[in-house]
Design an enzyme around this catalytic site. Sequence first.
Site, PDB file in Angstrom:
ATOM      1  N   GLY A 179     -37.295  11.283  26.836  1.00  0.00           N
ATOM      2  CA  GLY A 179     -36.831  12.636  26.738  1.00  0.00           C
ATOM      3  C   GLY A 179     -36.956  13.351  25.478  1.00  0.00           C
ATOM      4  O   GLY A 179     -37.682  13.301  24.859  1.00  0.00           O
ATOM      5  N   GLY A 180     -36.636  14.312  26.174  1.00  0.00           N
ATOM      6  CA  GLY A 180     -36.997  15.119  25.046  1.00  0.00           C
ATOM      7  C   GLY A 180     -35.725  16.340  24.412  1.00  0.00           C
ATOM      8  O   GLY A 180     -35.588  17.016  23.265  1.00  0.00           O
ATOM      9  N   PHE A 181     -34.517  14.909  24.190  1.00  0.00           N
ATOM     10  CA  PHE A 181     -33.231  15.535  23.314  1.00  0.00           C
ATOM     11  C   PHE A 181     -33.762  16.114  22.572  1.00  0.00           C
ATOM     12  O   PHE A 181     -33.782  15.164  21.547  1.00  0.00           O
ATOM     13  CB  PHE A 181     -32.181  14.975  23.867  1.00  0.00           C
ATOM     14  CG  PHE A 181     -31.929  15.076  25.620  1.00  0.00           C
ATOM     15  CD1 PHE A 181     -32.303  13.979  25.840  1.00  0.00           C
ATOM     16  CD2 PHE A 181     -31.955  16.257  25.941  1.00  0.00           C
ATOM     17  CE1 PHE A 181     -31.976  14.113  27.722  1.00  0.00           C
ATOM     18  CE2 PHE A 181     -31.868  16.123  27.030  1.00  0.00           C
ATOM     19  CZ  PHE A 181     -31.787  15.258  27.734  1.00  0.00           C
ATOM     20  N   GLY A 220     -36.845   7.732  23.205  1.00  0.00           N
ATOM     21  CA  GLY A 220     -38.253   7.930  23.512  1.00  0.00           C
ATOM     22  C   GLY A 220     -39.049   8.709  24.823  1.00  0.00           C
ATOM     23  O   GLY A 220     -40.230   8.469  24.867  1.00  0.00           O
ATOM     24  N   ASP A 251     -23.905  -7.564  12.897  1.00  0.00           N
ATOM     25  CA  ASP A 251     -24.410  -7.514  14.348  1.00  0.00           C
ATOM     26  C   ASP A 251     -26.262  -7.004  14.642  1.00  0.00           C
ATOM     27  O   ASP A 251     -26.520  -6.075  15.615  1.00  0.00           O
ATOM     28  CB  ASP A 251     -24.184  -7.120  15.738  1.00  0.00           C
ATOM     29  CG  ASP A 251     -24.761  -7.408  17.490  1.00  0.00           C
ATOM     30  OD1 ASP A 251     -25.495  -8.330  17.611  1.00  0.00           O
ATOM     31  OD2 ASP A 251     -24.441  -6.463  18.215  1.00  0.00           O
ATOM     32  N   LYS A 265     -25.336   7.483  23.954  1.00  0.00           N
ATOM     33  CA  LYS A 265     -25.087   6.327  23.600  1.00  0.00           C
ATOM     34  C   LYS A 265     -23.592   6.311  24.909  1.00  0.00           C
ATOM     35  O   LYS A 265     -22.978   6.495  24.072  1.00  0.00           O
ATOM     36  CB  LYS A 265     -24.499   5.335  22.694  1.00  0.00           C
ATOM     37  CG  LYS A 265     -24.374   3.860  23.161  1.00  0.00           C
ATOM     38  CD  LYS A 265     -24.049   3.183  21.453  1.00  0.00           C
ATOM     39  CE  LYS A 265     -23.535   1.859  21.517  1.00  0.00           C
ATOM     40  NZ  LYS A 265     -23.343   1.241  20.519  1.00  0.00           N
TER      41      LYS A 265
END
Length: 168
Positions: free
Chosen positions: A39-41, A37, A140, A46
């Site tokens: 960065g610009g990648f 949210g 999960d 992860k």
Amino acid sequence: MCVAVDLSGILTAESVQYDFSTIQFATNYFSIENKIGVGGFDITVKRLSRRSSQGVKEFKNEVVLVAKLQHRNLVRLLDLCLEREEKILIYEFVSNKSLDYFLFKQTTLDWSVRDKIIKGIVRGLIYLHEDSRPRIIHRDLKASNILLDKDMNPKISDFGMANIIVGT
């Protein structure tokens, strides 16, 4: 250099094994400013903490399961890196953070967006439980494991605790 991981053809031909230094560079050394949210990648990285409760078994489980699954409401695994003690998964970039951000930190989501998110989660679960081979129970599912793309379409993530349903 990342070690080669035999995933028995699970990752696609366009998959590339990234080395740790490349991932460090791409994330500005895992800078806090480059979290989802911000960065610009066009990828999401992860990085499992060395102190993570997710062990090697759960990491391998997530890699094998997510690499096999393809559905518009499931996050897509692009690649991975295993180097020294590092365990890194590279996913498609999902730009709108996770559902828990919108439920607990944002003001409100209008009802049409809520309806879209709920239906997308249900489609993803139906795929996992009935249509995928193998059939899978996530185990999960929670708001922080529902990622939202730029159009607020949900993508189920984090399959480390998932179980394969045998004999169905």
